[in-house]
Design a protein around this motif. Structure first.
Motif, PDB file in Angstrom:
ATOM      1  N   LEU A 148       0.841  -1.188   0.000  1.00 12.49           N
ATOM      2  CA  LEU A 148       0.000   0.000   0.000  1.00 12.49           C
ATOM      3  C   LEU A 148       0.882   1.246   0.000  1.00 12.49           C
ATOM      4  O   LEU A 148       1.979   1.242   0.552  1.00 12.49           O
ATOM      5  CB  LEU A 148      -0.901   0.014   1.248  1.00 12.49           C
ATOM      6  CG  LEU A 148      -1.857  -1.166   1.398  1.00 12.49           C
ATOM      7  CD1 LEU A 148      -2.546  -1.107   2.748  1.00 12.49           C
ATOM      8  CD2 LEU A 148      -2.876  -1.182   0.277  1.00 12.49           C
ATOM      9  N   ALA A 149       0.339   2.284  -0.558  1.00 17.54           N
ATOM     10  CA  ALA A 149       1.055   3.564  -0.520  1.00 17.54           C
ATOM     11  C   ALA A 149       1.174   4.001   0.933  1.00 17.54           C
ATOM     12  O   ALA A 149       0.376   3.597   1.794  1.00 17.54           O
ATOM     13  CB  ALA A 149       0.288   4.607  -1.332  1.00 17.54           C
ATOM     14  N   ALA A 150       2.158   4.820   1.220  1.00 23.39           N
ATOM     15  CA  ALA A 150       2.450   5.214   2.598  1.00 23.39           C
ATOM     16  C   ALA A 150       1.259   5.868   3.275  1.00 23.39           C
ATOM     17  O   ALA A 150       0.935   5.551   4.426  1.00 23.39           O
ATOM     18  CB  ALA A 150       3.667   6.140   2.630  1.00 23.39           C
ATOM     19  N   ASP A 151       0.558   6.775   2.594  1.00 19.73           N
ATOM     20  CA  ASP A 151      -0.567   7.454   3.232  1.00 19.73           C
ATOM     21  C   ASP A 151      -1.721   6.487   3.508  1.00 19.73           C
ATOM     22  O   ASP A 151      -2.349   6.538   4.562  1.00 19.73           O
ATOM     23  CB  ASP A 151      -1.033   8.656   2.394  1.00 19.73           C
ATOM     24  CG  ASP A 151      -1.532   8.261   1.025  1.00 19.73           C
ATOM     25  OD1 ASP A 151      -0.972   7.311   0.429  1.00 19.73           O
ATOM     26  OD2 ASP A 151      -2.491   8.899   0.545  1.00 19.73           O
ATOM     27  N   ARG A 208      -3.191   5.362   7.256  1.00 17.04           N
ATOM     28  CA  ARG A 208      -4.627   5.401   7.579  1.00 17.04           C
ATOM     29  C   ARG A 208      -5.116   4.047   8.074  1.00 17.04           C
ATOM     30  O   ARG A 208      -5.847   3.963   9.058  1.00 17.04           O
ATOM     31  CB  ARG A 208      -5.422   5.816   6.338  1.00 17.04           C
ATOM     32  CG  ARG A 208      -6.086   7.153   6.496  1.00 17.04           C
ATOM     33  CD  ARG A 208      -6.939   7.536   5.312  1.00 17.04           C
ATOM     34  NE  ARG A 208      -6.134   7.565   4.094  1.00 17.04           N
ATOM     35  CZ  ARG A 208      -6.562   7.204   2.909  1.00 17.04           C
ATOM     36  NH1 ARG A 208      -7.798   6.807   2.745  1.00 17.04           N
ATOM     37  NH2 ARG A 208      -5.776   7.238   1.855  1.00 17.04           N
ATOM     38  N   LEU A 209      -4.693   2.977   7.394  1.00 18.57           N
ATOM     39  CA  LEU A 209      -5.101   1.626   7.783  1.00 18.57           C
ATOM     40  C   LEU A 209      -4.595   1.285   9.182  1.00 18.57           C
ATOM     41  O   LEU A 209      -5.327   0.739  10.013  1.00 18.57           O
ATOM     42  CB  LEU A 209      -4.595   0.594   6.764  1.00 18.57           C
ATOM     43  CG  LEU A 209      -4.897  -0.872   7.072  1.00 18.57           C
ATOM     44  CD1 LEU A 209      -6.399  -1.112   7.179  1.00 18.57           C
ATOM     45  CD2 LEU A 209      -4.288  -1.772   6.012  1.00 18.57           C
ATOM     46  N   ARG A 210      -3.349   1.629   9.468  1.00 15.91           N
ATOM     47  CA  ARG A 210      -2.790   1.362  10.810  1.00 15.91           C
ATOM     48  C   ARG A 210      -3.525   2.168  11.876  1.00 15.91           C
ATOM     49  O   ARG A 210      -3.765   1.671  12.977  1.00 15.91           O
ATOM     50  CB  ARG A 210      -1.307   1.677  10.823  1.00 15.91           C
ATOM     51  CG  ARG A 210      -0.499   0.632  10.104  1.00 15.91           C
ATOM     52  CD  ARG A 210       0.983   0.784  10.375  1.00 15.91           C
ATOM     53  NE  ARG A 210       1.686  -0.153   9.515  1.00 15.91           N
ATOM     54  CZ  ARG A 210       2.658   0.190   8.708  1.00 15.91           C
ATOM     55  NH1 ARG A 210       3.115   1.416   8.669  1.00 15.91           N
ATOM     56  NH2 ARG A 210       3.222  -0.715   7.937  1.00 15.91           N
ATOM     57  N   ALA A 211      -3.901   3.381  11.565  1.00  8.26           N
ATOM     58  CA  ALA A 211      -4.634   4.213  12.531  1.00  8.26           C
ATOM     59  C   ALA A 211      -6.014   3.607  12.815  1.00  8.26           C
ATOM     60  O   ALA A 211      -6.432   3.526  13.974  1.00  8.26           O
ATOM     61  CB  ALA A 211      -4.767   5.636  12.000  1.00  8.26           C
ATOM     62  N   VAL A 232      -8.504  -5.744   9.907  1.00 14.69           N
ATOM     63  CA  VAL A 232      -9.357  -4.679   9.368  1.00 14.69           C
ATOM     64  C   VAL A 232      -9.630  -4.932   7.890  1.00 14.69           C
ATOM     65  O   VAL A 232     -10.775  -4.816   7.422  1.00 14.69           O
ATOM     66  CB  VAL A 232      -8.717  -3.290   9.591  1.00 14.69           C
ATOM     67  CG1 VAL A 232      -9.502  -2.204   8.843  1.00 14.69           C
ATOM     68  CG2 VAL A 232      -8.645  -2.965  11.073  1.00 14.69           C
ATOM     69  N   LEU A 233      -8.588  -5.295   7.132  1.00 16.71           N
ATOM     70  CA  LEU A 233      -8.785  -5.578   5.712  1.00 16.71           C
ATOM     71  C   LEU A 233      -9.726  -6.768   5.506  1.00 16.71           C
ATOM     72  O   LEU A 233     -10.557  -6.759   4.591  1.00 16.71           O
ATOM     73  CB  LEU A 233      -7.445  -5.836   5.026  1.00 16.71           C
ATOM     74  CG  LEU A 233      -6.562  -4.611   4.821  1.00 16.71           C
ATOM     75  CD1 LEU A 233      -5.204  -5.029   4.259  1.00 16.71           C
ATOM     76  CD2 LEU A 233      -7.239  -3.615   3.910  1.00 16.71           C
TER      77      LEU A 233
END
Length: 176
Positions: free
Chosen positions: A130-133, A137-140, A152-153
């Motif tokens: 995944l792109a960094a941004d 967001r996913l980690r948050a 989550v995924l």
């Protein structure tokens, strides 16, 4: 699944049904000869002749049968039955029941393993970059929900729907 002793007990129960004490004595004598022959064959190197297979294993099989035939002979003598009937052999019946239980348990384990294999074939394991941004967001999101990003995924995929036109949508949901 079965030991040499288990196989011998099963064989003797099948072959012994209806045999008289004299016929059982003949089986004991035959087993004595077979044990001697197979042990001699196992001890000699090289050609295993007409026996085929592993002579050490075959010697063990015949030794186990000899023990079982002797047990049946002693049972007939002690109980005074004219012939051997497996149903009258409490010890043999107990062993047969234990063998059958082990067989059922092994089949159940195998069925479970096969079901697990089928389920694993339906599973999807994916590695994705995944792109960094997007990754941040996913980690948050995962951190707030107390989940791993993979969880989550997985939940996101569970809630995803595909319309007739092929559009993928996800209704709002609370990961958990």
């Amino acid at each position: 699944m079965w030991s040499s002793e288990d196989k011998a007990r099963d064989t003797v129960r099948r072959q012994g049904r209806g045999l008289s004490a004299g016929q059982v004595a003949e089986k004991v004598a035959e087993a004595v000869v077979r044990v001697r022959e197979t042990r001699a064959q196992a001890a000699s190197p090289g050609d295993w002749g007409e026996l085929g297979g592993d002579p050490v294993e075959l010697a063990g099989v015949w030794a186990a049968r000899l023990v079982e035939w002797r047990r049946v002979a002693a049972l007939l003598e002690a109980d005074g039955h004219p012939t051997y009937e497996p149903s009258q052999d409490q010890e043999g019946t107990l062993w047969a029941g234990e063998r059958e239980q082990r067989r059922r348990e092994a089949l159940t384990r195998q069925e479970g393993w096969l079901a697990q294999q089928r389920d694993e074939q339906d599973e999807l394991r994916a590695e994705l970059w995944l792109a960094a941004d997007v990754s941040r967001r996913l980690r948050a999101i995962a951190g707030r929900a107390g989940l791993s990003p993979e969880q989550v995924l997985a939940q996101l995929a569970e809630h995803a729907r595909v319309s007739d036109s092929g559009m993928v949508t996800v209704e709002p949901f609370l990961p958990g």
